[in-house]
Design a protein around this motif. Structure first.
Motif, short mmCIF file in Angstrom:
data_model
loop_
_atom_site.label_atom_id
_atom_site.label_comp_id
_atom_site.label_asym_id
_atom_site.label_seq_id
_atom_site.Cartn_x
_atom_site.Cartn_y
_atom_site.Cartn_z
N CYS A 104 -41.04 -17.88 33.36
CA CYS A 104 -41.00 -18.09 34.89
C CYS A 104 -40.89 -19.45 35.38
O CYS A 104 -41.56 -20.32 34.73
CB CYS A 104 -42.30 -17.34 35.67
SG CYS A 104 -42.01 -17.70 37.50
N GLU A 153 -44.53 -8.93 36.42
CA GLU A 153 -43.22 -9.51 36.24
C GLU A 153 -42.83 -10.14 35.28
O GLU A 153 -41.78 -9.84 34.50
CB GLU A 153 -42.69 -9.80 37.60
CG GLU A 153 -42.50 -8.83 38.70
CD GLU A 153 -41.87 -9.19 39.91
OE1 GLU A 153 -41.58 -10.31 40.21
OE2 GLU A 153 -41.29 -8.39 40.75
N ASP A 154 -43.75 -11.13 34.77
CA ASP A 154 -43.42 -12.19 33.83
C ASP A 154 -43.54 -11.06 32.53
O ASP A 154 -42.65 -11.37 31.57
CB ASP A 154 -44.63 -13.24 33.77
CG ASP A 154 -44.60 -13.87 35.34
OD1 ASP A 154 -44.06 -15.00 35.15
OD2 ASP A 154 -44.92 -13.44 36.12
N LYS A 194 -38.53 -18.58 42.95
CA LYS A 194 -39.01 -18.57 41.41
C LYS A 194 -37.76 -17.75 40.70
O LYS A 194 -37.20 -16.98 41.46
CB LYS A 194 -40.32 -17.65 41.42
CG LYS A 194 -40.79 -17.46 40.30
CD LYS A 194 -42.18 -16.80 40.48
CE LYS A 194 -42.21 -15.23 40.82
NZ LYS A 194 -43.48 -14.69 40.65
N GLU A 200 -39.37 -22.47 38.50
CA GLU A 200 -38.94 -22.76 39.79
C GLU A 200 -37.62 -23.68 39.61
O GLU A 200 -37.48 -24.66 38.95
CB GLU A 200 -39.97 -23.68 40.38
CG GLU A 200 -41.34 -22.88 40.87
CD GLU A 200 -42.54 -24.05 41.23
OE1 GLU A 200 -42.04 -25.18 41.38
OE2 GLU A 200 -43.41 -23.40 41.70
N TYR A 250 -36.59 -16.45 36.48
CA TYR A 250 -36.87 -16.18 35.14
C TYR A 250 -35.87 -16.59 33.98
O TYR A 250 -34.47 -16.42 34.27
CB TYR A 250 -37.13 -14.61 34.74
CG TYR A 250 -38.25 -14.16 35.54
CD1 TYR A 250 -39.64 -14.18 35.00
CD2 TYR A 250 -38.38 -13.81 36.96
CE1 TYR A 250 -40.77 -13.86 35.86
CE2 TYR A 250 -39.52 -13.36 37.67
CZ TYR A 250 -40.46 -13.41 37.12
OH TYR A 250 -41.73 -13.18 37.99
#
Length: 753
Positions: free
Chosen positions: A38, A82-83, A51, A40, A53
């Motif tokens: 994840c 989610e990660d 955010k 930024e 991925y």
């Protein structure tokens, strides 16, 4: 240091998954950033920090370098659900072959703008005596539906609206008229959709046997000790595997953990759900393809928010976003439906192990007839093996193996052997139930000319057409239909007809044999509509039919205590399939089918009708002897180097034109031969660890006007096949296929193409 670029998914909703954005990776993050992390990133004209991925990295800049933005930071927020899903998608992409986008779409729940469901409850406004008085008045007026609703309201003050219009069959107009008369009111509230519509019945908790309790204790001891493991529960049919599952789930829920219970297909949802609902009530839900998009979304949100503890469903339920997962259970783990047939072609068994690793959870595999892969790994110590060798209730049925060759010689041309006819008549006279299992679908296998042998084939696929009710011929691959010819298009003969061996034909012949017999049919044609599985199974369970006739779906895990006879028609049809798993599938089907009989207090019998009574799959299935079958089958697999002893990669090519497809298959097979097979030959090794088979046209060379080619690579090391897959993917990126041509990878395929 050379430049490094990352492909970033900014909004992981399905609508945006086809749009990754490329960012430059700053030097300070080059040795830190990995696929799945994840991050930024600045986004849009205002460079708002969002955010995202990372789904891939490389040294090629796809856009103007001067306009390229940089990854700002690796998000330091811990690994959330989610990660973990992103990491899982990366694992699937690597180990099964697909794009990252395809893998993400498989594992991520759809994030859609879905309205919350409105929950309605019918509440009475009058006292019980007044309701009873109105009920009598409605009865005198012949207002049957209104009387039915008032009778229920006399017993309980409020009823779910869906139950009133569904189970009670009361129209919305009738409900509205009672509301206008001031008899009831409708309470409305917004809520997440709950696809489970059952009345909660408190069930007495089952006392586990010593063997069952030992299994539960060992699994939980490992979990509590921080060493969750993978377990294989091999229990004969009726040995109480489900009670073990339920107790394991109960133990996990008491520890604040959530549980996934996988079943091989939707047909098993209803019965499995009933069992778990008695223990967990509204804390259990389902996830399957019968749910609407809104219902699926709501179940994911309920799981994410901790509103449910247990999810039940087929393969895709594995990706339910539970934040505190404790155990994944795969019931009937041997079933082929646990393998995805669309890209990415993942297997739920191995994928469940990766999901469990990410969550620190346990995995329990269960079956009366384990897959050779699972049992092989259990024997080698990779899984922990548990055995349940005795039935909790009833006893194993007495099995009669009937040689159909002898039946024909002795003048019986019926699809029912004399033994099966005798036992069916006996069950009908005693008021007991029977199951007839046919491993075929549709009204007929194929239509052919008895004069010249011409078979009616689909003009778009290399398969025969099947005869259906109403004189229609249908292709079960592309859906093409045409009328039944009166004469042979090849020679003009009138002797053209269908080879009839379908469930409808069985039902017709049974009614001729036993006039007045009540039948239910369960196959692909009778289970097309939503809720059809539940209706058929519930009707049979309630004694509304004497005989249930069906295909494979009726022998998978169902429990009917009143069934004392199972008849298996044409048991060995599946042995004639050109597939190395044919013997294993036949054994599993027969053993599972036989296991449906005698599960209650009454003794059971089974009849296996076959042209190959001497085949080891038939012999061991009749004896319910898994170890005997495994011993013979694994020797065959070792001799030919098939899974689970070795691993196999199928490279599948699909093309609009035959020439282009064959050329592509040849090109890719040539790459494997040049870069891997020849290099090992040059080492002078006597036992080559890598084998290339093909390329060649698939068994069915054309479906829906798409030509199909395949070649196989076999290796003892799975990692070697992943390496070859990576090499071929790079080759396809370097020289992309032209036109309408696609290449797919299938590791340890369930079905030979």
């Amino acid at each position: 240091m050379s430049e490094l670029y990352a492909d970033i998914i900014v909004d992981i909703s399905h609508e945006k998954l086809d749009k990754p954005f490329q960012y430059r990776v700053p030097d300070r993050l080059k040795n830190v950033l990995e696929t799945g992390m994840c991050v930024e990133v600045p986004f849009g004209n205002g460079n708002k920090l969002l955010k995202g991925y990372c789904i891939g990295m490389g040294d090629i800049c796809k856009y103007d370098p001067a306009r390229m933005k940089e990854v700002r930071a690796v998000a330091d927020s811990g690994v959330g659900i989610e990660d973990k899903m992103i990491i899982l998608a990366g694992w699937i992409r690597k180990n099964y072959g697909s794009t990252m986008i395809q893998a993400l779409k498989a594992v991520l729940p759809a994030k859609r703008s879905v309205k919350k469901a409105e929950h309605r409850t019918v509440q009475r406004l009058l006292g019980r005596e007044e309701i009873i008085s109105l009920m009598g008045e409605s009865g005198r007026r012949g207002q049957v539906a209104k009387e039915r609703l008032l009778r229920e309201l006399a017993e309980q003050e409020s009823i779910p609206y869906e139950w009133v219009t569904g189970r009670l069959g009361v129209s919305p107009q009738t409900v509205s008229s009672l509301e206008k008369a001031g008899v009831i009111r409708i309470l409305r509230s917004q809520s997440f959709r709950n696809p489970v519509k059952l009345e909660q019945k408190a069930d007495q908790e089952k006392l586990l046997s010593h063997a069952q309790k030992r299994i539960v204790d060992e699994v939980m001891e490992d979990f509590d000790g921080g060493k969750p493991d993978v377990y294989l529960l091999h229990g004969i049919t009726g040995s109480g595997k489900t009670f073990v599952y339920m107790q394991l789930v109960k133990e996990m829920v008491e520890r604040g953990r959530q549980c996934i219970v996988l079943i091989p297909e939707i047909a098993l949802t209803y019965q499995t759900l009933l069992r778990f609902y008695t223990m967990f009530g509204d804390r259990v839900s389902v996830m399957n393809s019968n749910l609407s998009p809104g219902e699926k979304y709501d179940q994911c949100e309920r799981a994410r928010n901790g509103e449910i503890d247990v999810i039940i469903g087929p393969r895709s339920a594995l990706f339910t976003p539970f934040p505190k997962l404790g155990i994944i259970i795969l019931d009937e783990e041997h079933e082929g439906s646990y393998k995805s047939e669309s890209t990415p072609k993942y297997h739920a068994r191995e994928t469940a192990m990766e999901v469990a690793r990410l969550h620190g959870a346990s995995v329990m595999l269960g079956s009366a007839t384990p897959s050779l892969e699972a049992y092989y790994r259990a024997e080698s110590g990779e899984y922990k093996l548990f055995l349940l060798k005795e039935r909790l209730t009833g006893s194993l049925p007495r099995v009669h193996v009937v040689d159909l060759r002898r039946e024909l010689k002795e003048g019986n041309t019926s699809i029912f052997s004399r033994k099966l006819q005798e036992l069916l008549t006996e069950r009908l006279s005693r008021g007991e139930q029977s199951i007839l299992f046919l491993n075929r679908r549709g009204y007929a296998g194929f239509v052919s000319c008895r004069s010249c042998g011409h078979v009616m084939k689909c003009p778009h696929c290399d398969v025969s057409l099947s005869e259906h009710t109403g004189g229609r011929l249908m292709c079960h691959y592309c859906g093409h239909t045409e009328g039944m010819p009166k004469i042979c298009p090849q020679c003009g003969s009138r002797y053209i007809s269908g080879f009839r061996a379908g469930t409808q034909q069985v039902e017709e012949r049974l009614r001729q044999l036993l006039p007045g017999v009540r039948t239910l049919r369960m196959d692909a044609d009778t289970t097309r509509t939503k809720g059809s599985y539940e209706k058929i199974l519930s009707a049979f369970s309630n004694g509304e039919a004497d005989v249930l006739i069906g295909t494979q779906m009726i022998v998978k895990g169902h429990d009917f205590p009143k069934v004392t006879l199972v008849g298996v028609l044409a048991a060995d049809l599946s042995l004639n399939v050109s597939d190395y798993r044919a013997g294993e599938r036949t054994f599993q089907l027969l053993a599972q089918a036989v296991g449906r009989a005698g599960r209650g207090e009454l003794a059971g019998e089974a009849v296996i009708q076959t042209y190959q009574p001497e085949h080891y799959a038939v012999v061991h299935a009749a004896d319910q002897n898994y170890e005997g079958f495994y011993g013979e089958e694994i020797i065959y697999r070792e001799m030919v180097g098939y899974p689970p002893v070795s691993n196999m990669l199928a490279v599948q090519v699909f093309s609009k034109t035959e020439e282009a497809g064959f050329a592509m298959a040849g090109r890719l097979a040539g790459e494997v031969k040049e870069k891997h097979v020849k290099s090992q030959e040059n080492t002078g090794a006597q036992m080559l660890p890598l084998q290339l088979i093909g390329p060649a046209p698939a068994t069915i060379g054309r479906i829906n006007d798409i030509f199909r080619f395949v070649f196989y690579v076999k290796s003892a090391k799975y990692g070697k096949l992943v390496e070859i897959k990576d090499m071929l993917e790079e080759e396809l990126r370097r020289q992309p296929p032209a036109g309408e041509l696609t290449v797919q990878f299938d590791f340890n395929p369930i079905h030979i193409m």
